[in-house]
Design a protein around this motif. Structure first.
Motif, short mmCIF file in Angstrom:
data_model
loop_
_atom_site.label_atom_id
_atom_site.label_comp_id
_atom_site.label_asym_id
_atom_site.label_seq_id
_atom_site.Cartn_x
_atom_site.Cartn_y
_atom_site.Cartn_z
N GLU A 33 44.91 -9.43 62.06
CA GLU A 33 43.64 -9.13 62.35
C GLU A 33 43.26 -8.55 62.03
O GLU A 33 42.31 -8.00 61.62
N LEU A 34 43.85 -7.22 62.58
CA LEU A 34 43.09 -5.69 62.09
C LEU A 34 42.74 -5.28 60.84
O LEU A 34 41.11 -5.28 60.10
N ARG A 35 43.95 -5.90 59.83
CA ARG A 35 43.12 -5.98 58.66
C ARG A 35 42.22 -7.02 57.87
O ARG A 35 41.08 -6.54 56.92
N CYS A 39 38.96 -2.66 60.35
CA CYS A 39 38.77 -1.79 60.58
C CYS A 39 40.16 -0.98 60.94
O CYS A 39 40.26 -0.16 61.69
N LEU A 40 41.38 -1.01 59.80
CA LEU A 40 42.65 -0.52 60.07
C LEU A 40 42.15 0.78 59.89
O LEU A 40 42.86 1.79 60.17
N ASP A 41 41.40 1.42 58.62
CA ASP A 41 41.58 2.27 58.47
C ASP A 41 40.69 3.49 59.20
O ASP A 41 41.35 4.49 59.24
N GLN A 42 40.79 2.46 60.42
CA GLN A 42 39.59 3.60 61.56
C GLN A 42 40.81 3.42 62.66
O GLN A 42 40.38 4.77 63.75
N VAL A 131 43.33 -1.08 69.98
CA VAL A 131 43.61 0.44 68.87
C VAL A 131 42.25 0.44 69.21
O VAL A 131 41.23 0.08 69.55
N SER A 132 42.25 1.92 69.06
CA SER A 132 40.39 3.13 68.77
C SER A 132 41.16 3.53 67.85
O SER A 132 42.17 4.04 67.63
N ASP A 133 39.14 4.20 67.82
CA ASP A 133 39.31 5.06 66.63
C ASP A 133 39.20 6.30 67.25
O ASP A 133 39.67 6.60 68.22
N GLU A 134 38.79 7.52 66.55
CA GLU A 134 39.03 8.98 66.99
C GLU A 134 38.48 9.59 68.15
O GLU A 134 38.54 10.01 68.58
N ALA A 135 37.20 8.21 68.50
CA ALA A 135 36.47 8.86 69.21
C ALA A 135 36.51 7.75 70.37
O ALA A 135 35.77 8.28 71.16
#
Length: 471
Positions: A33-35, A39-42, A131-135
């Motif tokens: 689902e991420l792929r 949003c996988l790269d984030q 999963v979360s991003d850098e922020a």
């Protein structure tokens, strides 16, 4: 979708269908689902929460490492044991995983959050992924339940799954959810359990297309070949099983002794051979090898052992051709699958939900049905055999020492295989008439599971799990 024979018999890796196969599948679905969402790269942060039985006995059952493999995009029916070892060694050395097979992320078993005393509403085998991003922005999250036999259900989709199941049943030529309905189809159409199951199987889409009868037959022969391969692998692996209990593999020594004592395959040794097959499969399962859920990993040795009996000791098999043997394999697994559908849809095949009666009991009942079918039993006798086998597994607890699928699980498969054979013999000496129906026994198993203390449902908080000192 309606449950078919290939849902009940799936190729996977040990040691547990609910604690290893299901969690791996759930994690793999999550990263798919991420792929798909792009949003996988984030992703820079990952959180995995395990609840109830998954948290309580997950280390012994290989849950955490299975989740890591799933997060890399691996599925239990496709990954091979050698690949498992290679990937786990790499993870341990680097402290990283390859999320969805491509993005390197710092994450290890010890990063998982365990909630052994918290049970989510749907099922005791719950898991959450986020999963979360850098922020710190949440990118994607999902909650899954591993409901036994490698089956998974996503939170929020329970009602739609039930509706889809109802609709798919209506599309089957001979739909059934109870043994009474199954017997009615047999009576009205002059069919056997295996024939009813086959007719329905031909209407169940596989990868978007329907299987032909030849494809069903070849698929079931493949399932049997994997079972045979599991036995063969186990017979050549000596030493101790992993996990710290110091349980010694017995199958190689037993096999060597049998080859010496039973050079001419004397029928008096039938139970020794049945015991050997059951032990071999479950020793391989306990070591994380490649097995077939039948219908679960914890009970994976029962059906292969009883099918081995059918092929080698059932009357009329002395001069059987390969074609005859293939037909026995197909009819056995179809009849066993028909009974497996009843347990999956009316009760449960999850030890964490109803105790080991749902795993070993269901497998013993399925095996008895398969054996009675290929030994010429009428539909009523097949149903009786399945009923007898489960009736005498009612109340069976799930209390593995150290959370490992070793003690009492391995020996329990051999005992249950013998129960299935005896149940068949008792049913075939009768005329199919009996006081207690299979449906009544299945309902009783379900209610017994509800009443059973959670200490005895794969939590390592009762029974042998606390009364036997771990070494």
């Amino acid at each position: 979708m309606a449950i078919g024979v290939f849902d009940l018999f799936k190729v996977g890796i040990g040691p547990s269908s609910s604690h290893t196969v299901g969690p791996m599948r759930a994690a793999a679905v999550f990263v798919e689902e991420l792929r798909a969402e792009g949003c996988l790269d984030q992703v820079t942060q990952l959180r995995v929460d395990l609840y109830g039985s998954l948290a309580a006995t997950g280390r012994g059952h290989g849950t955490m490492t299975a989740v890591l493999l799933g997060l890399e995009g691996h599925y239990p029916d496709l990954i091979l044991p050698a690949e498992v070892e290679e990937r786990l060694a790499s993870m341990a050395e680097t402290g990283t995983i390859r999320l969805a097979g491509s993005k390197t992320l710092d994450y290890a078993v010890d990063d998982m959050v365990l909630h052994p005393l918290t049970v989510l509403d749907r099922h005791t085998n719950g898991m959450k992924f986020a999963v979360s991003d850098e922020a710190g922005k949440l990118l994607h999250q999902a909650t899954f339940f591993s409901v036994g036999g490698g089956f998974i259900v996503r939170e929020g989709e329970e009602d739609s799954a039930l509706q889809e199941l109802d609709e798919s049943h209506q599309g089957l030529p001979l739909p059934f959810r109870t043994a009474a309905e199954l017997l009615e189809h047999c009576a009205s159409r002059g069919l056997r359990f295996s024939e009813v199951m086959l007719i329905n199987e031909l209407e169940m889409p596989a990868d978007g297309t329907r299987r032909t009868e030849d494809e069903v037959r070849e698929g079931l022969k493949h399932i049997w070949s994997v079972m045979e391969g599991c036995v063969e692998s186990s017979l050549h692996r000596e030493g101790l099983l992993p996990g710290g209990l110091k349980v010694r593999r017995r199958a190689p020594d037993w096999h060597e002794r049998l080859l010496k004592e039973d050079k001419d395959r004397d029928p008096k040794y039938w139970q020794e051979w049945v015991n050997l097959i059951a032990l071999a499969v479950n020793e391989e399962n306990a070591s994380g090898g490649r097995v077939v859920t039948a219908p679960t990993n914890g009970a994976a040795g029962i059906i292969p052992a009883v099918l081995y009996y059918a092929l080698n000791y059932a009357p009329g098999m002395e001069n059987a051709t390969q074609e005859d043997k293939d037909d026995v394999v197909v009819r056995f697994l179809l009849a066993a699958g028909a009974v497996g559908v009843l347990y999956k849809e009316q009760a449960s095949i999850s030890g964490a939900e109803v105790g080991c009666q749902g795993e070993v009991g269901s497998a013993s009942s399925m095996a008895a049905a398969g054996l009675a079918e290929v030994m010429g039993g009428s539909p009523a006798q097949v149903e009786n055999a399945a009923e007898i086998a489960m009736e005498h597994n009612l109340g069976l607890t799930c209390d593995p020492i150290g959370g490992l699928v070793q003690v009492p699980c391995i020996e329990r498969n051999a005992i249950a295989a013998a129960k299935a054979i005896n149940a068949t013999k008792m049913a075939l000496w009768g005329d199919g008439e009996h006081r207690v129906s299979l449906d009544e026994v299945i309902v009783t198993m379900r209610e017994t599971g509800k009443d059973m203390s959670n200490k005895y449902k794969e939590t390592a908080m009762g029974g042998l799990a606390v009364n036997v000192v771990e070494c």
